[in-house]
Design a protein around this motif. Structure first.
Motif: not given
Length: 266
Positions: A78, A80, A105, A136, A141, A143, A241
């Motif tokens: 991913r 991110t 992400e 988003c 996601p 985080k 996840s």
């Protein structure tokens, strides 16, 4: 003719493969520029089993898109964007720009100071997380990594987790090295605290633990955490996840095991 590994070695290799799929890797603090991003990609993509995510700051995101091999898109790992600096210092526009370019992400690293009330904003951490999660949307996601020794206090941790959940976090993590945690039980203690706080949430929230040289630095420590999370989730194999682990020492241990298998895949 290659012989099969002994049962103990085979189990260790299987564990390393499981952990690799749950691993976040990122530039070390202070690293910048395309050369640093290239080194990150060469270490973790290339011929290796890719980790769950490659994390870079907004200013390095364009370099990540250029350096990633074309056949690796969209998901060798991913892409991110990782935001640091406290709620009031984070460049929200830069983060939104990365989302437009294809970040899949967003990670925001928050210290205890970010959760202090502010005369102008009221609750800067909540406001930032809410705006990020709105940007988003449901598919990307968000985080939240809590990085401060203050979060060693159960009350401070509980309040931060509550705010993060209200702000829309999909995964909440603890930086164990910032907690000054050490010893074999430190990662387990942190995982127990987080799972306890997340046990009764109305929606599923993932768990992240970031280790360092003194904690969560070996396959054995990571295995203990993995076993706990399996019980918490009632899942034989948590996916990325639900659980992420990170830390240079743990990553080195995982890659050493994979490369030592001699299969040529790592």
């Amino acid at each position: 003719m290659n012989s099969r590994p002994e049962p103990a070695a085979a189990q260790r290799l299987d564990l390393a493969r499981q952990l690799r799929r749950l691993t976040d890797v990122e530039l070390d603090e202070g690293e910048a520029g395309r050369d640093a991003v290239s080194a990150l990609v060469n270490r973790h993509v290339g011929s290796n089993m890719p980790p769950a995510a490659l994390l870079v700051p907004p200013e390095a995101f364009d370099d990540l898109l250029v350096v990633l091999p074309p056949d690796g898109r969209p998901d060798p790992a991913r892409r991110t964007v990782s935001l640091r600096g406290g709620a009031l210092a984070i460049d929200l526009e830069a983060a939104l720009g990365c989302l437009e370019k294809g970040a899949v992400e967003v990670q925001v690293v928050l210290t205890a100071e970010a959760f202090l009330p502010d005369e102008q904003d009221g609750d800067p951490a909540f406001t930032l997380m809410r705006e990020l999660k709105l940007a988003c949307g449901p598919r990307i996601p968000l985080k939240v990594l809590l990085q401060d020794r203050v979060f060693g206090d159960d009350l401070a941790l509980g309040q931060a987790v509550e705010t993060a959940i209200a702000g829309g976090a999909d995964m909440i993590g603890l930086d164990l090295q910032a907690l000054e945690a050490r010893g074999e039980d430190a990662a387990l203690d942190a995982a127990l605290r987080l799972t306890g706080l997340l046990a009764e949430t109305e929606r599923p929230i993932g768990i992240k633990l970031q280790g360092g040289p003194d904690v969560l630095a070996s396959l054995e420590e990571a295995d203990i955490v993995l076993r706990l999370v399996r019980r918490f989730l009632d899942s034989a194999q948590p996916d990325d996840s639900q659980l992420r682990l990170s830390g240079r020492s743990l990553d080195d241990a995982i890659l050493t095991c994979l490369r030592g298998a001699g299969t040529g895949r790592y």
